[in-house]
Design an enzyme around this catalytic site. Structure first.
Site, PDB file in Angstrom:
ATOM      1  N   HIS A  76       0.861  -1.432  -0.053  1.00 30.39           N
ATOM      2  CA  HIS A  76       0.028   0.130   0.049  1.00 30.39           C
ATOM      3  C   HIS A  76       0.750   1.258   0.078  1.00 30.39           C
ATOM      4  CE1 HIS A  76      -3.174  -2.709   2.231  1.00 30.39           C
ATOM      5  NE2 HIS A  76      -3.431  -2.531   1.235  1.00 30.39           N
ATOM      6  N   SER A 107      -3.043  -8.075   2.843  1.00 32.67           N
ATOM      7  CA  SER A 107      -3.282  -7.768   4.186  1.00 32.67           C
ATOM      8  C   SER A 107      -3.707  -9.028   4.830  1.00 32.67           C
ATOM      9  CB  SER A 107      -4.473  -6.780   4.196  1.00 32.67           C
ATOM     10  OG  SER A 107      -3.891  -5.469   3.947  1.00 32.67           O
ATOM     11  N   LYS A 152     -15.741  -8.216   4.493  1.00 30.25           N
ATOM     12  CA  LYS A 152     -14.589  -8.445   5.495  1.00 30.25           C
ATOM     13  C   LYS A 152     -14.761  -8.105   6.891  1.00 30.25           C
ATOM     14  CE  LYS A 152     -11.185  -7.664   1.637  1.00 30.25           C
ATOM     15  NZ  LYS A 152     -10.140  -6.928   1.249  1.00 30.25           N
ATOM     16  N   ARG A 195      -2.384  -6.178  -8.291  1.00 28.31           N
ATOM     17  CA  ARG A 195      -1.301  -7.226  -8.327  1.00 28.31           C
ATOM     18  C   ARG A 195      -1.309  -8.252  -9.090  1.00 28.31           C
ATOM     19  NH1 ARG A 195      -3.112  -7.769  -2.099  1.00 28.31           N
ATOM     20  NH2 ARG A 195      -5.076  -7.303  -3.482  1.00 28.31           N
TER      21      ARG A 195
HETATM   22  P1  ADP Z   1      -9.926  -3.412  -0.241  1.00 31.92           P
HETATM   23  O1  ADP Z   1     -10.603  -4.156   1.031  1.00 31.92           O
HETATM   24  O2  ADP Z   1     -10.814  -2.154  -0.663  1.00 31.92           O
HETATM   25  O3  ADP Z   1      -9.499  -4.324  -1.531  1.00 31.92           O
HETATM   26  P2  ADP Z   1      -7.172  -3.070   0.626  1.00 31.92           P
HETATM   27  O4  ADP Z   1      -6.725  -2.652   1.799  1.00 31.92           O
HETATM   28  O5  ADP Z   1      -6.948  -4.883   0.554  1.00 31.92           O
HETATM   29  O6  ADP Z   1      -8.691  -2.814   0.270  1.00 31.92           O
HETATM   30  O7  ADP Z   1      -6.404  -2.733  -0.642  1.00 31.92           O
HETATM   31  C1  ADP Z   1      -6.474  -1.392  -1.216  1.00 31.92           C
HETATM   32  C2  ADP Z   1      -5.835  -1.009  -2.326  1.00 31.92           C
HETATM   33  O8  ADP Z   1      -4.498  -1.564  -2.378  1.00 31.92           O
HETATM   34  C3  ADP Z   1      -6.509  -2.095  -3.405  1.00 31.92           C
HETATM   35  O9  ADP Z   1      -6.345  -1.504  -4.661  1.00 31.92           O
HETATM   36  C4  ADP Z   1      -5.544  -3.442  -3.528  1.00 31.92           C
HETATM   37  O10 ADP Z   1      -5.485  -3.880  -4.921  1.00 31.92           O
HETATM   38  C5  ADP Z   1      -4.064  -2.459  -3.410  1.00 31.92           C
HETATM   39  N1  ADP Z   1      -3.172  -3.517  -2.753  1.00 31.92           N
HETATM   40  C6  ADP Z   1      -3.026  -4.314  -1.755  1.00 31.92           C
HETATM   41  N2  ADP Z   1      -1.846  -4.699  -1.640  1.00 31.92           N
HETATM   42  C7  ADP Z   1      -1.121  -4.335  -2.653  1.00 31.92           C
HETATM   43  C8  ADP Z   1       0.419  -4.690  -2.847  1.00 31.92           C
HETATM   44  N3  ADP Z   1       1.016  -5.462  -2.270  1.00 31.92           N
HETATM   45  N4  ADP Z   1       0.725  -3.978  -3.982  1.00 31.92           N
HETATM   46  C9  ADP Z   1      -0.114  -3.154  -4.648  1.00 31.92           C
HETATM   47  N5  ADP Z   1      -1.313  -2.928  -4.366  1.00 31.92           N
HETATM   48  C10 ADP Z   1      -1.897  -3.387  -3.482  1.00 31.92           C
END
Ligand code: ADP
Length: 149
Positions: A21, A131, A45, A94
């Site tokens: 992130h 996450s 979630k 990703r």
């Molecule tokens: P959500 O629950 O809305 O999917 P996340 O907190 O899981 O939110 O992720 C927020 C954003 O960050 C999403 O666009 C996700 O694809 C991106 N993201 C999560 N992990 C990574 C990573 N390792 N590299 C790049 N983008 C990421």
């Protein structure tokens, strides 16, 4: 003529906020004047890390970065964006799975509010970091510090 600030929302659950992130935010700062990290509630979630803890950790990360702000929000991301005068949504991709998911949301958000979604590809070395992975390791008592900014 006044320059209009390019403001983007970076919405997510951030449960927890990872180096993946963080990388998206730092690269987003090359495209936008301001980034507002929005910790949203994803109804599909369940939270592992309390909201206050996530908010404080992200705020600490960007303490010295005046162009990054952090807020929690309830409700639709497009409404949150409008409240903050943001014309862009920043998201990370990703995999093809992420891509399909992001495309549907981006299309809906564009139709509903005209807001543009800007997708950045993950760095290959961060592509496996989610996450979910970090939560699992944490639940099993492993050190997760290498995944946190
Ligand atoms: P959500 O629950 O809305 O999917 P996340 O907190 O899981 O939110 O992720 C927020 C954003 O960050 C999403 O666009 C996700 O694809 C991106 N993201 C999560 N992990 C990574 C990573 N390792 N590299 C790049 N983008 C990421």
């Amino acid at each position: 003529m006044n320059k209009v600030n390019k403001i983007a929302i970076f919405p997510g659950s951030f449960d927890p906020f990872t180096i993946g992130h963080h990388d998206i935010v730092m690269r987003g700062l090359q495209l936008f004047d301001e980034i507002i990290i929005g910790i949203g509630h994803n109804y599909t979630k369940r939270d592992t890390f309390p909201l206050e803890e996530r908010l404080a950790a992200i705020q600490r990360t960007y303490n010295n970065q005046s162009r990054v702000h952090v807020c929690a929000y309830d409700g639709l991301t497009i409404d949150f964006a409008a409240q903050h005068n943001a014309h862009f949504i920043l998201r990370g991709v990703r995999s093809t799975l992420d891509f399909e998911y992001e495309r549907n949301i981006a299309e809906a958000n564009k139709q509903l509010s005209g807001i543009e979604t800007v997708l950045l590809y993950t760095r290959p070395e961060y592509a496996h970091i989610s996450s979910t992975l970090v939560r699992d390791l944490h639940a099993h008592g492993k050190d997760i510090s290498q995944y946190l900014p």
